[in-house]
Write a protein that holds these residues in place. Structure first.
Motif, short mmCIF file in Angstrom:
data_model
loop_
_atom_site.label_atom_id
_atom_site.label_comp_id
_atom_site.label_asym_id
_atom_site.label_seq_id
_atom_site.Cartn_x
_atom_site.Cartn_y
_atom_site.Cartn_z
N ASP A 140 0.95 -11.97 -17.37
CA ASP A 140 -0.18 -11.00 -17.60
C ASP A 140 -1.65 -11.30 -17.50
O ASP A 140 -2.48 -11.07 -16.72
CB ASP A 140 0.13 -10.31 -18.58
CG ASP A 140 1.46 -9.29 -18.39
OD1 ASP A 140 2.05 -9.22 -17.31
OD2 ASP A 140 1.95 -8.84 -19.48
N ILE A 143 -2.56 -12.99 -14.19
CA ILE A 143 -2.67 -11.96 -13.09
C ILE A 143 -3.78 -11.27 -13.15
O ILE A 143 -4.61 -11.23 -12.13
CB ILE A 143 -1.45 -11.09 -13.15
CG1 ILE A 143 -0.17 -11.80 -12.64
CG2 ILE A 143 -1.74 -10.05 -12.23
CD1 ILE A 143 0.80 -11.00 -13.13
N ASP A 153 -6.06 -16.28 -6.37
CA ASP A 153 -5.19 -15.21 -6.85
C ASP A 153 -3.75 -15.72 -6.46
O ASP A 153 -2.77 -14.98 -6.50
CB ASP A 153 -5.09 -13.91 -6.55
CG ASP A 153 -5.31 -13.64 -4.96
OD1 ASP A 153 -5.12 -14.62 -4.12
OD2 ASP A 153 -5.74 -12.46 -4.48
N ARG A 179 5.45 -5.21 -10.02
CA ARG A 179 4.49 -6.50 -10.01
C ARG A 179 5.32 -7.68 -9.67
O ARG A 179 5.14 -8.99 -9.65
CB ARG A 179 3.71 -6.64 -11.02
CG ARG A 179 2.73 -5.49 -11.57
CD ARG A 179 1.80 -5.96 -12.64
NE ARG A 179 2.69 -6.19 -13.75
CZ ARG A 179 2.12 -6.62 -15.03
NH1 ARG A 179 1.08 -7.36 -14.69
NH2 ARG A 179 2.86 -6.98 -15.89
N ALA A 182 3.66 -10.56 -7.78
CA ALA A 182 2.48 -11.14 -8.24
C ALA A 182 2.48 -12.58 -8.09
O ALA A 182 1.49 -13.39 -8.00
CB ALA A 182 2.57 -10.86 -9.60
#
Length: 300
Positions: A140, A143, A153, A179, A182
């Motif tokens: 998390d 990200i 990214d 997600r 991701a």
């Protein structure tokens, strides 16, 4: 689904195979840790053996009050083209990010990826779900902060042994939260994706101390957060699974590859001949070949 160029086992030269067999013939056989006192002794020995790399930056991945220690190694002489979140191995009970510094530095230079290694909490002091909680928190954080921290990214995830299990659990948590995209790719090396006794791997290790330490009080070990092979695997990123033909957890990789493929994912399974658990960390021609193949897959 790519079963390593249409063969279940990777092809290696006769010379490389012979040199690799010689290494394992001369190498003392390891034994499973029998209990907590022995585990503490092994942890201490490892702390003396792994000093870490001067290139590694020790930081804390702190998001929403959940702070997790991480070690960051960036590629030398060029900006990072992406970031690899790495979950170290160690049976859920003796992992340390510092032990993988050398491996991660080499991977960073070979791929151009910054490597972020997670120092997750260990069993039995912190049993499940502490380790997947920490790895998910680090994911998390990455990200949220990768663009500003690393200028990219483009995210990937990897795990070795128990770390492969945790990396798979992270992907399932992200997909469940909407997600699933991701991370752009996953490298899972010799994981235990089924901690029940329903397949040969689980039956072989069910009495090992690491299982008791990590999930001894878990009633349902088919919970996907414990045994990710039982999760809803749809919508996961392209995945490379690597394992040795003599690895006790080979059935786990076969199961996970089949389940991922059945769910419609892009899966590449590489099985290397006549090598045991952890072989890609060993100084053999087959180990070096597997490591180079992972690097090439990540670059591609």
């Amino acid at each position: 689904m790519d079963f390593a160029l249409n063969g279940l086992v990777e092809s290696v030269s006769a010379t490389d195979a012979a040199l690799t067999r010689e290494f394992y013939a001369a190498r003392p056989r390891g034994s499973a840790i029998a209990g907590y006192d022995e585990l503490i002794a092994v942890r201490h020995e490892r702390s003396l053996r792994f000093a870490g790399s001067v290139r590694a930056e020790a930081e804390s991945a702190d998001l929403a009050g959940h702070a997790v220690p991480i070690r960051i190694i960036e590629p030398q002489h060029r900006p990072a083209v992406g970031v690899l979140l790495h979950c170290p191995g160690g049976g859920f009970y003796m992992s340390s990010a510092v032990a993988d510094d050398e491996r991660n530095a080499r991977r960073a230079d070979a791929t151009g990826l910054a490597v972020v290694s997670v120092d997750y909490r260990l069993a039995p002091e912190n049993p499940w779900p502490a380790a997947p909680d920490d790895c998910a928190a680090a994911a998390d954080w990455l990200i949220a902060h990768a663009p500003e921290r690393f200028g990219t990214d483009r995210l990937f995830i990897s795990g070795f042994s128990a770390g492969a299990t945790l990396a798979a659990c992270v992907l399932l948590r992200l997909r469940a939260g909407g997600r699933g995209d991701a991370f752009r790719g996953a490298v899972l090396e010799a994981g235990t994706y089924d901690l029940t006794t329903l397949n040969p791997s689980g039956a072989a290790v069910v009495d090992d101390y690491f299982v008791e330490a990590y999930v001894g009080k878990v009633e349902d070990r088919a919970d996907p957060d414990v045994s990710p092979a039982y999760g809803d695997l749809q919508g996961l990123p392209p995945t490379l699974l690597t394992v040795g033909s003599d690895d006790v957890v080979l059935p786990d990789s076969l199961l996970m590859a089949a389940r991922l493929a059945a769910a419609g994912n892009d899966v590449d399974l590489r099985i290397y001949p006549d090598v045991p658990h952890g072989f890609s960390n060993h100084p053999t021609p087959v180990g070096r070949s597997a490591t180079a193949a992972v690097d090439a897959w990540l670059r591609a």
